[in-house]
Design a protein around this motif. Structure first.
Motif, mmCIF file in Angstrom:
data_model
loop_
_atom_site.group_PDB
_atom_site.id
_atom_site.type_symbol
_atom_site.label_atom_id
_atom_site.label_comp_id
_atom_site.label_asym_id
_atom_site.label_seq_id
_atom_site.Cartn_x
_atom_site.Cartn_y
_atom_site.Cartn_z
ATOM 1 N N SER A 127 0.021 74.122 12.457
ATOM 2 C CA SER A 127 -0.312 75.304 13.236
ATOM 3 C C SER A 127 0.039 75.066 14.705
ATOM 4 N N PRO A 128 0.604 76.057 15.375
ATOM 5 C CA PRO A 128 0.973 75.865 16.778
ATOM 6 C C PRO A 128 -0.259 75.772 17.668
ATOM 7 N N ARG A 129 -0.101 75.032 18.764
ATOM 8 C CA ARG A 129 -1.215 74.899 19.696
ATOM 9 C C ARG A 129 -1.442 76.209 20.413
#
Length: 155
Positions: free
Chosen positions: A65-67
């Motif tokens: 998951s992207p930050r």
């Protein structure tokens, strides 16, 4: 080239050894397809084990998951009100710490205020003296410390 000869030639280099094995096992697999009389059981087993590739690691769902980026800048990137002296220097009533330091350094470079023999020293002109407590010389590491009183503390 047999696999034992390839092992002696490549001596433990797995990348080269695996390509040599796959080339030798490809011929073994062909022979196994043509008939059992030409290939021994050990060679056929080695051929099938060499053909299988190791499984690739999969990423865990948490790491894929992207930050999340913060919606508002914080810390030294946060735009805050500045003192009247610094506001006059920057021509702005608000600034972030990074923006203030960048503008100060561009002013120093533009007016050639660095000591040529010791680049860590900055000679202050009247404009810089107004924000650096009237000092004639300032070390470049002192700039952040001398700018701290010019920024309003946020609650």
């Amino acid at each position: 080239m047999s696999s034992s000869t390839a092992a002696m030639v490549f001596r433990g280099c797995r990348a080269l050894l695996s390509s040599a094995r796959s080339a030798s096992t490809a011929s073994s697999v062909k022979a196994a397809v043509q008939g059992p009389s030409k290939v021994s059981k050990a060679a056929a087993a080695a051929a099938t084990s060499a053909v299988e590739k190791p499984k690739a690691r999969t990423k865990s769902p948490a790491s894929s998951s992207p930050r999340k980026t913060p919606e508002r800048p914080s810390g030294i990137l946060k735009v805050t009100a500045v003192s009247p002296a610094l506001a006059k220097f920057l021509n702005s009533p608000e600034a972030s710490r990074t923006e203030a330091v960048k503008k100060i350094w561009s002013y120093i470079k533009l007016h050639d205020l660095q000591n040529p023999t010791n680049k860590r020293e900055i000679f202050c002109d009247e404009k810089l003296k107004s924000i650096f407590d009237g000092k004639d010389k300032v070390g470049f590491l002192e700039i952040g410390k001398l700018l701290s009183p010019h920024f309003a503390k946020s609650a």
